[in-house]
Motif scaffolding. Structure first.
Motif, PDB file in Angstrom:
ATOM      1  N   SER A 112       0.571  -1.279   0.321  1.00  0.00           N
ATOM      2  CA  SER A 112      -0.258  -0.012  -0.107  1.00  0.00           C
ATOM      3  C   SER A 112       0.348   1.178   0.304  1.00  0.00           C
ATOM      4  O   SER A 112       0.193   2.094  -0.747  1.00  0.00           O
ATOM      5  CB  SER A 112      -1.561   0.074   1.218  1.00  0.00           C
ATOM      6  OG  SER A 112      -1.713  -1.324   0.928  1.00  0.00           O
ATOM      7  N   SER A 116       1.915   4.222  -3.115  1.00  0.00           N
ATOM      8  CA  SER A 116       1.852   5.416  -3.030  1.00  0.00           C
ATOM      9  C   SER A 116       3.288   6.057  -3.614  1.00  0.00           C
ATOM     10  O   SER A 116       3.811   7.257  -4.190  1.00  0.00           O
ATOM     11  CB  SER A 116       1.320   5.790  -2.032  1.00  0.00           C
ATOM     12  OG  SER A 116       0.018   5.580  -1.602  1.00  0.00           O
ATOM     13  N   MET A 132      -2.709   7.088  -9.894  1.00  0.00           N
ATOM     14  CA  MET A 132      -2.756   6.238  -8.560  1.00  0.00           C
ATOM     15  C   MET A 132      -4.360   6.129  -8.636  1.00  0.00           C
ATOM     16  O   MET A 132      -4.311   4.574  -8.536  1.00  0.00           O
ATOM     17  CB  MET A 132      -3.096   7.661  -7.556  1.00  0.00           C
ATOM     18  CG  MET A 132      -1.868   8.166  -6.678  1.00  0.00           C
ATOM     19  SD  MET A 132      -2.022   8.969  -5.560  1.00  0.00           S
ATOM     20  CE  MET A 132      -0.509   8.270  -4.593  1.00  0.00           C
ATOM     21  N   THR A 319      -8.085   6.962  -3.040  1.00  0.00           N
ATOM     22  CA  THR A 319      -6.970   8.357  -4.022  1.00  0.00           C
ATOM     23  C   THR A 319      -6.477   9.289  -3.694  1.00  0.00           C
ATOM     24  O   THR A 319      -5.229   9.593  -3.675  1.00  0.00           O
ATOM     25  CB  THR A 319      -7.203   7.736  -5.147  1.00  0.00           C
ATOM     26  OG1 THR A 319      -8.228   6.266  -5.625  1.00  0.00           O
ATOM     27  CG2 THR A 319      -5.773   7.700  -5.951  1.00  0.00           C
ATOM     28  N   ILE A 322      -4.945  10.274  -0.460  1.00  0.00           N
ATOM     29  CA  ILE A 322      -3.377  10.448  -0.578  1.00  0.00           C
ATOM     30  C   ILE A 322      -2.707  11.239  -1.046  1.00  0.00           C
ATOM     31  O   ILE A 322      -1.475  11.603  -0.701  1.00  0.00           O
ATOM     32  CB  ILE A 322      -3.559   8.941  -1.086  1.00  0.00           C
ATOM     33  CG1 ILE A 322      -3.746   7.465   0.090  1.00  0.00           C
ATOM     34  CG2 ILE A 322      -1.754   8.218  -1.462  1.00  0.00           C
ATOM     35  CD1 ILE A 322      -3.547   6.321  -0.712  1.00  0.00           C
ATOM     36  N   LEU A 323      -3.454  11.674  -2.103  1.00  0.00           N
ATOM     37  CA  LEU A 323      -2.611  11.869  -3.382  1.00  0.00           C
ATOM     38  C   LEU A 323      -2.318  13.809  -2.300  1.00  0.00           C
ATOM     39  O   LEU A 323      -1.027  14.244  -2.805  1.00  0.00           O
ATOM     40  CB  LEU A 323      -3.861  12.494  -4.689  1.00  0.00           C
ATOM     41  CG  LEU A 323      -2.805  13.663  -5.370  1.00  0.00           C
ATOM     42  CD1 LEU A 323      -1.728  12.611  -5.999  1.00  0.00           C
ATOM     43  CD2 LEU A 323      -3.872  13.417  -6.833  1.00  0.00           C
ATOM     44  N   SER A 340       2.990   7.918   3.957  1.00  0.00           N
ATOM     45  CA  SER A 340       2.068   6.571   3.716  1.00  0.00           C
ATOM     46  C   SER A 340       1.755   6.146   4.651  1.00  0.00           C
ATOM     47  O   SER A 340       0.858   5.095   4.826  1.00  0.00           O
ATOM     48  CB  SER A 340       2.939   6.358   2.098  1.00  0.00           C
ATOM     49  OG  SER A 340       2.440   6.948   1.193  1.00  0.00           O
TER      50      SER A 340
END
Length: 401
Positions: A112, A116, A132, A319, A322-323, A340
Motif C-alpha cells: 500500500s 503510493s 494512482m 486515492t 493519499i494524493l 504513506s
C-alpha cells in the motif's frame, strides 16, 4: 514504454495479488470451518487478523521503504504476501490459520505505502492522479477474481480442494514479486532506489509530521473514510437482504459499487489536480452522504442510486486523500514512504472500527438504521475536514521537514 509506466504495471500486479489474497478466505470460509473444525467466531478472528497487524506494521513499512527503496521493499512485500497464502495451505487448526493470515498484515502495508511512493516519485500533474487511479483498481480486480472464480471455476477444477486454491494465489503473489523486481530493475528509476540526502531519524520525521495540523487533518479524515467504506462494504449484503433481496441477488447488487469504482478510479483522481482537489473531495463526501440516505429506502431505483454513489465515493476518496497528503509541503517525495505508512495505519484503524461499530448498532427491530445514521454523520465529518484542510493550506506558509 516509458519507465514510469513499467513501474506502474509492476505495482498494479502486486496490488492485484494483494486483492486476491485479502479476500481469498471469505468464499472458502464454510469449507475451511468444516475441514479445520473451527467455530464461526474463530473464522471471524482469522478474517480480521491481518487488519489488526496492518495497523501496527504500516508505519514501520513506510520507514523500510524510505530506507531500502521501493524496488527491494516491494519485492519483499510480494514474497511475504505469497507466504501468507502458502502458510494457509499447511494450516491444520484455527491457530495456524490465524497466524498465516496475520503474515499478510506484514506484507500488505508495504504494498500500500510502496505503491503510493512509486507513483508520487514517478508522475507529475494530472498523470499522477491517473496513475494512482490505475493502481487502485488492482485490489478491486483481484477481489473480483477471487470472489467470482472460487466456486464457479477453481473448486470444480481442483476437486474441491481449498488448499490448492491458496497454493495458486501464493504462486500469483510470487510471480508478481518477481515481475515487479524485474520491471523496476529494467526501468532503472531513482523512484525505486534508496533514500538519498542527510540521514535523518525516521522517528524524528514521524514526530515532526504529526505536529503539522494539515497532516493530522488528513490522517483523521482517512479514519473517517475507511470507517465509512469498510463499514458499509462489509455489511452491504446483509443490509440489502434486510430490504427484501434474496441472498443471491444481494450478492450481485453488492458487487455493483466495486464495478463502478473501477471505472471512477480511472477518471476522478486524474481530475483532482491541486486547484480543484478540495471541490472533488467535498463532492465525493457528499456522494457518500447521499448514498447513506438512499440505502435506507427499499425501492430498487433508490437502492441502485445509492450503490452507484457509494461506488464512486469509496473508490476515489482514499486515492484523492493519499494524493493530498503526499503533496503537502511538509511531506514531499523524500518522506512519502513514512507518510504513506502513517496514512494506512490510521485508515486501517477506521477499517476495523467501521464493521464492528455497524454490527454493534444493528437492531432486529430497526435493522441498520442506526448504522446508516452513523455513516451519514461520518461522511459529513469528511466534508468538514476537506473545508478545514483547504483553509489551513491557504493560510499556512510553505513548510519543509
Amino acid at each position: 514504454m516509458k519507465s514510469q509506466w513499467l513501474l506502474l504495471l509492476g505495482v498494479w500486479m502486486l496490488y492485484v495479488s494483494f486483492g486476491l489474497i485479502a479476500t481469498s478466505l471469505a468464499p472458502l470460509a464454510s469449507l475451511v470451518i468444516v475441514d479445520l473444525g473451527m467455530t464461526h467466531a474463530e473464522m471471524g478472528l482469522a478474517m480480521g487478523a491481518w487488519q489488526f497487524i496492518y495497523i501496527f506494521s504500516a508505519v514501520p513499512s513506510g520507514i523500510l521503504l524510505d530506507k531500502i527503496g521501493a524496488r527491494h521493499a516491494l519485492a519483499i512485500a510480494g514474497i511475504v504476501v505469497g507466504l501468507s497464502a502458502l502458510a494457509r495451505v499447511f494450516a491444520d487448526d484455527a491457530t495456524s490459520l490465524i497466524l498465516a493470515v496475520m503474515l499478510f498484515g506484514l506484507g500488505g502495508p508495504i504494498v500500500s505505502a510502496g505503491a503510493s511512493k512509486v507513483v508520487i516519485s514517478s508522475f507529475t500533474g494530472s498523470s499522477r492522479g491517473l496513475a494512482m487511479g490505475i493502481y487502485m483498481t488492482g485490489p478491486a480486480i483481484g477481489s473480483i477474481i477471487s470472489l467470482t472464480t472460487t466456486h464457479s471455476i477453481l473448486l470444480p477444477l481442483f476437486d474441491n480442494s481449498w488448499r490448492t486454491i491458496f497454493l495458486l494465489w501464493a504462486g500469483v503473489a510470487f510471480m508478481s514479486a518477481f515481475f515487479w523486481f524485474s520491471l523496476a530493475t529494467l526501468a532503472n528509476s531513482s523512484a525505486t532506489g534508496r533514500q538519498t540526502g542527510p540521514n535523518v531519524s525516521q522517528t524524528q520525521v514521524i514526530g515532526e509530521l504529526i505536529t503539522r495540523p494539515a497532516v493530522v487533518i488528513v490522517l483523521l479524515m482517512s479514519i473517517s473514510v475507511m470507517m465509512f467504506s469498510h463499514g458499509l462494504n462489509n455489511w452491504l449484503p446483509e443490509l440489502l437482504q434486510s430490504h427484501g433481496l434474496s441472498a443471491v441477488n444481494a450478492g450481485y447488487w453488492a458487487a455493483l459499487p466495486t464495478m463502478i469504482g473501477i471505472i471512477s478510479s480511472l477518471i476522478i483522481p486524474r481530475l483532482a489536480t491541486p486547484e480543484r482537489r478540495f471541490k472533488i473531495l467535498i463532492g465525493l463526501s457528499l456522494a457518500a452522504f447521499s448514498a447513506s440516505l438512499m440505502l435506507r429506502l427499499t425501492e430498487p431505483s433508490s437502492l441502485l442510486a445509492g450503490l452507484l454513489l457509494q461506488g464512486i465515493a469509496n473508490s476515489s476518496l482514499v486515492t484523492v486523500l493519499i494524493l493530498t497528503l503526499l503533496e503537502l509541503p511538509e511531506v514531499n517525495e523524500r518522506h512519502a514512504g513514512v507518510a504513506s505508512g502513517m496514512f494506512f495505519s490510521a485508515s486501517q484503524l477506521g477499517g476495523v472500527l467501521g464493521p464492528v461499530t455497524i454490527g454493534v448498532l444493528y437492531s432486529p427491530e430497526i435493522g441498520f438504521s442506526n448504522g446508516l445514521t452513523l455513516l451519514s454523520t461520518i461522511s459529513l465529518t469528511i466534508v468538514a475536514g476537506s473545508i478545514l484542510l483547504q483553509y489551513r493550506l491557504r493560510k499556512a506558509p510553505p513548510t519543509t521537514t
